[in-house]
Design a protein around this motif. Structure first.
Motif, short mmCIF file in Angstrom:
data_model
loop_
_atom_site.label_atom_id
_atom_site.label_comp_id
_atom_site.label_asym_id
_atom_site.label_seq_id
_atom_site.Cartn_x
_atom_site.Cartn_y
_atom_site.Cartn_z
N TRP A 136 5.08 -6.50 7.44
CA TRP A 136 4.49 -6.13 6.14
C TRP A 136 5.57 -5.56 5.21
O TRP A 136 5.65 -5.93 4.04
CB TRP A 136 3.36 -5.13 6.36
CG TRP A 136 3.03 -4.30 5.16
CD1 TRP A 136 2.66 -4.73 3.93
CD2 TRP A 136 3.09 -2.88 5.09
NE1 TRP A 136 2.46 -3.66 3.08
CE2 TRP A 136 2.71 -2.51 3.78
CE3 TRP A 136 3.39 -1.87 5.99
CZ2 TRP A 136 2.66 -1.19 3.37
CZ3 TRP A 136 3.32 -0.55 5.58
CH2 TRP A 136 2.96 -0.23 4.28
N MET A 137 6.41 -4.68 5.75
CA MET A 137 7.45 -4.07 4.92
C MET A 137 8.49 -5.10 4.46
O MET A 137 8.94 -5.07 3.31
CB MET A 137 8.12 -2.92 5.66
CG MET A 137 7.20 -1.73 5.84
SD MET A 137 8.07 -0.36 6.59
CE MET A 137 6.78 0.88 6.51
N LEU A 138 8.85 -6.00 5.34
CA LEU A 138 9.78 -7.06 4.95
C LEU A 138 9.16 -7.98 3.90
O LEU A 138 9.82 -8.35 2.92
CB LEU A 138 10.20 -7.88 6.19
CG LEU A 138 11.11 -7.14 7.18
CD1 LEU A 138 11.20 -7.91 8.49
CD2 LEU A 138 12.49 -6.91 6.57
N ARG A 139 7.86 -8.30 4.08
CA ARG A 139 7.16 -9.14 3.10
C ARG A 139 7.14 -8.45 1.73
O ARG A 139 7.33 -9.09 0.70
CB ARG A 139 5.72 -9.40 3.56
CG ARG A 139 5.48 -10.81 3.97
CD ARG A 139 4.01 -11.07 4.32
NE ARG A 139 3.91 -11.14 5.76
CZ ARG A 139 3.41 -10.24 6.57
NH1 ARG A 139 2.88 -9.12 6.08
NH2 ARG A 139 3.40 -10.40 7.86
N ALA A 140 6.88 -7.13 1.75
CA ALA A 140 6.83 -6.37 0.48
C ALA A 140 8.18 -6.43 -0.23
O ALA A 140 8.24 -6.50 -1.46
CB ALA A 140 6.41 -4.93 0.77
N HIS A 141 9.25 -6.41 0.53
CA HIS A 141 10.58 -6.48 -0.07
C HIS A 141 10.82 -7.87 -0.69
O HIS A 141 11.51 -7.99 -1.70
CB HIS A 141 11.67 -6.20 0.99
CG HIS A 141 13.04 -6.22 0.43
ND1 HIS A 141 13.60 -5.14 -0.22
CD2 HIS A 141 13.99 -7.20 0.39
CE1 HIS A 141 14.82 -5.44 -0.62
NE2 HIS A 141 15.09 -6.69 -0.26
N LEU A 142 10.23 -8.88 -0.09
CA LEU A 142 10.44 -10.26 -0.55
C LEU A 142 9.57 -10.62 -1.75
O LEU A 142 9.86 -11.58 -2.45
CB LEU A 142 10.21 -11.24 0.59
CG LEU A 142 11.20 -11.12 1.74
CD1 LEU A 142 10.75 -11.95 2.93
CD2 LEU A 142 12.60 -11.51 1.29
#
Length: 158
Positions: free
Chosen positions: A151-157
């Motif tokens: 989720w955190m990686l997706r939010a960064h992307l």
């Protein structure tokens, strides 16, 4: 090593150790790829991404250790050769053309999501078929960690 008398048959312990070895290989490869990202990231968000990746690889190092300890607790030895990990893992090790956060985070996201799927597929069989409720619970916790990280990686992307 003396057989672990923990209420799980030897046959089931072997199956569990085999699945945990695959999880260990995935987690170790993800650890290695996260270190690579930490060491090689470039771009205007370098510092923030570098610090975040350091937290991720520290988490991964702890996960690798606890998965290995679970295998040992079953009375089995832990695969610890890089070649063996590459045979067991579901992940791939492909060089990226770029070392920016978007490229590196997208690659790590794919790996976290792949691990989530594999862990999810193992939760019920561990408890229902192999009578390893503790391992099932442990795998559930791992899956939850990877879901949050994804989720955190997706939010960064986005």
């Amino acid at each position: 090593m003396k057989n672990a008398n923990i209420g799980i048959s030897e046959e089931h312990k072997q199956t569990i150790a085999d699945q945990l070895s695959k999880i260990l290989a995935d987690e170790f490869l993800l650890y290695s790829k996260t270190l690579n990202a930490h060491w090689n990231i470039e771009g205007p968000d370098f510092h923030t991404a570098h610090v975040y990746l350091e937290a991720l690889y520290n988490d991964q190092q702890g996960i690798v250790d606890t998965v290995a300890e679970r295998i040992r607790a079953l009375g089995h030895y832990v695969p610890a050769q890089l070649q063996k990990y590459l045979q067991l893992t579901h992940l791939s090790e492909q060089p990226l053309d770029k070392n920016d956060s978007q490229s590196l985070f997208a690659e790590l996201l794919r790996d976290h999501e792949s691990i989530i799927v594999f862990l999810r597929e193992n939760i019920k069989p561990m408890a229902d078929q192999l009578k390893a409720e503790g391992i099932s619970d442990y795998i559930t916790g791992l899956m939850e960690y990877h879901e949050k990280t994804a989720w955190m990686l997706r939010a960064h992307l986005n």
